[in-house]
Design a protein around this motif. Structure first.
Motif, mmCIF file in Angstrom:
data_model
loop_
_atom_site.group_PDB
_atom_site.id
_atom_site.type_symbol
_atom_site.label_atom_id
_atom_site.label_comp_id
_atom_site.label_asym_id
_atom_site.label_seq_id
_atom_site.Cartn_x
_atom_site.Cartn_y
_atom_site.Cartn_z
ATOM 1 N N VAL A 108 0.817 -1.207 0.000
ATOM 2 C CA VAL A 108 0.000 0.000 0.000
ATOM 3 C C VAL A 108 0.849 1.255 0.000
ATOM 4 N N ALA A 109 1.871 1.286 0.831
ATOM 5 C CA ALA A 109 2.713 2.489 0.924
ATOM 6 C C ALA A 109 4.048 2.137 1.557
ATOM 7 N N VAL A 110 5.116 2.732 1.014
ATOM 8 C CA VAL A 110 6.446 2.614 1.605
ATOM 9 C C VAL A 110 6.891 3.996 2.041
ATOM 10 N N HIS A 111 7.367 4.114 3.280
ATOM 11 C CA HIS A 111 7.842 5.394 3.817
ATOM 12 C C HIS A 111 9.307 5.224 4.207
ATOM 13 N N VAL A 117 6.477 0.345 6.274
ATOM 14 C CA VAL A 117 5.759 -0.031 5.069
ATOM 15 C C VAL A 117 4.374 -0.524 5.471
ATOM 16 N N VAL A 118 3.384 -0.289 4.598
ATOM 17 C CA VAL A 118 2.019 -0.750 4.826
ATOM 18 C C VAL A 118 1.690 -1.766 3.735
ATOM 19 N N THR A 135 15.287 0.434 -2.134
ATOM 20 C CA THR A 135 15.174 1.495 -1.124
ATOM 21 C C THR A 135 16.308 1.436 -0.108
ATOM 22 N N ARG A 190 1.451 5.046 12.627
ATOM 23 C CA ARG A 190 2.840 4.888 12.188
ATOM 24 C C ARG A 190 3.831 5.504 13.170
ATOM 25 N N GLU A 216 -4.588 -5.536 6.893
ATOM 26 C CA GLU A 216 -3.541 -4.570 6.546
ATOM 27 C C GLU A 216 -2.565 -4.496 7.715
ATOM 28 N N THR A 218 1.075 -2.541 9.176
ATOM 29 C CA THR A 218 2.138 -1.541 9.093
ATOM 30 C C THR A 218 3.353 -2.083 9.837
#
Length: 468
Positions: A108-111, A117-118, A135, A190, A216, A218
């Motif tokens: 879903v998302a990488v920070h 990461v989600v 990354t 997060r 989901e 995180t």
């Protein structure tokens, strides 16, 4: 309020729920016997118990829709990842709907700047690390099997890297969970820490699908180390190898992985992976850090190992050489089966305080010898966790009985040494009988109270962890 005694749904209920699921989800609803049996498979000797129907959702909303339909009919719900669980977690003793999350594979998302990461639950750990490669980050929890992230969270998985990076408990920041009435619950955020209310994330991590379906996750991430050194060292006995592990930990060496294979397991690994390791107890180790740091740490470990009788110490920073060794470690299940063709491998694990590890392993080895069994041992010994896999001819009732008695003594021994009946395999249905002795009646009653409060109709993976 105590929930009614759980029983299988009648045929009319199963047919009604199945037809409605097919209307809503089409060919993502499967009722064939082969697929249903696959979703109840077990690699141990716990008999497989298939669900009535398997559904493949693709989103949290679809999972919620499935659960609401099941809740209205008091139909059991059994979450499914890729089926690597070992203690009957996936069985459907009361029938019901298996929710297979393999089509929920979105990252879903990488920070990168926040090292998190989600992901959806169907992403496997290898898929995630391949995605993250560019990354400079990785997800460090490595249970060996290419398990799904959702399954790893549900069973509180750990593995070879736990001594440095912790288990799923330490690496899950937040969850999205579909509860027993189809409500969507968000736990945590997060942020790296919080004092806001009950820690629901930790409640669901390790709940084995008995409180909700994780949709989901995180996760914390770690930086890929600049350098990695890894290698092997042989020992005259399991006790000598454990003494080296204990001394290494007590000296504060920042070891990333340290694994034990007993001489039986080494023999199997040599044959299966075409290696030529000395067939005595063996430690595999790995350090993560800078080029200079990992070299210094490996050399210091070599000195400690020598003090404990270690021989043949060698280490390398060559990725190909290290990968070959660790792949052999991950293949110990298949390697073990080759030690007794035709036998079934019955894996179990326990975990003890590291100061009791040598004693527990030595007693276990003596017990195996007295019982006349072939039972290789491999362990994540940096945190006191080890696995035993007796090889059993299932058509021999006396041998099965003898092995069951050994497995019971293994657990009793670990608990006598202030350990646990399972370090990472989980409870499922296979180890429910040990929880009262490990935790005590008041704690079990509190677990039952939590289960009944959250899931009063006992639809979420019933017959696992605690019987309500």
């Amino acid at each position: 309020m105590r929930s009614p005694q759980r029983s299988r749904p009648d045929e009319a209920t199963v047919a009604r729920v199945t037809l409605e699921l097919q209307r809503r989800f089409g060919n993502r609803v499967v009722t064939s016997l082969a697929v249903r049996q696959q979703h109840a498979h077990t690699t141990t000797w716990i008999p497989a118990e298939a669900p009535d129907v398997v559904v493949f959702p693709q989103s949290t909303d679809e999972v919620a829709e499935i659960v609401r339909l099941c809740a209205a009919e008091a139909m059991p719900v059994i979450p499914f990842g890729v089926g690597t669980s070992l203690e009957g977690h996936l069985n459907a003793p009361f029938g019901g709907v298996s929710i297979d999350t393999s089509q929920m594979k979105a990252i879903v998302a990488v920070h990168p700047e926040d090292l998190d990461v989600v992901v959806q639950p169907g992403v496997t750990r290898k898929e995630l690390n391949e995605y993250l490669r560019d990354t400079g980050l990785f997800f460090p929890i490595d249970p060996g099997a290419d398990a799904t992230i959702g399954g790893m969270a549900a069973t509180r998985a750990s593995g070879t890297n736990a001594v440095r990076y912790g288990t799923m408990k330490e690496n899950v920041l937040a969850l999205k969970v579909v509860g027993p009435t189809g409500e969507v619950i968000r736990t945590g955020s997060r942020a790296r820490k919080s004092s806001a209310g009950y820690d629901l994330t930790r409640l669901f991590v390790g709940s084995e699908g008995t409180l909700g379906v994780i949709t989901e996750i995180t996760l914390r991430l770690a930086g890929i180390p600049e350098a990695i050194s890894g290698g092997t060292c042989s020992f005259p006995s399991v006790k000598a190898a454990c003494d080296a592990v204990i001394l290494t930990i007590q000296c504060g060496l920042p070891i990333a992985r340290i694994e034990l294979l007993d001489e039986v397991q080494v023999r199997g690994v040599n044959a299966y992976s075409k290696l030529s390791l000395p067939e005595t107890p063996l430690l595999l180790f790995e350090f993560h850090g800078t080029e200079a740091g990992v070299k210094e740490q490996a050399e210091r470990f070599g000195e400690i190992a020598a003090e404990c009788g270690g021989t043949g110490f060698r280490f390398s920073t060559d990725p190909e050489e290290r990968s070959k060794l660790w792949q052999a470690r991950h293949d110990v299940y298949w390697a073990s089966l080759g030690l007794r063709p035709g036998a079934k491998g019955v894996a179990s694990d326990v975990c003890v305080p590291i100061s009791r590890l040598a004693e527990c392993l030595a007693e276990t080895k003596e017990d195996i010898e007295r019982s006349g069994m072939i039972a290789p041992i491999a362990g994540h010994v940096g945190d006191g966790n080890f696995h035993v896999m007796p090889l059993v001819m299932m058509e021999d009732p006396a041998e099965v009985e003898r092995t069951e008695a050994f497995m019971h003594r293994l657990v009793e021994r670990a608990m006598r040494m202030e350990g646990t009946c399972t370090g990472e395999h989980g409870v499922g249905s296979g180890k429910m009988k040990y929880l009262k002795a490990e935790h005590g009646v008041p704690a079990i009653e509190m677990m039952k109270l939590l289960k009944r409060s959250i899931d009063p109709d006992d639809i979420m993976n019933p017959g696992k962890i605690v019987a309500v």
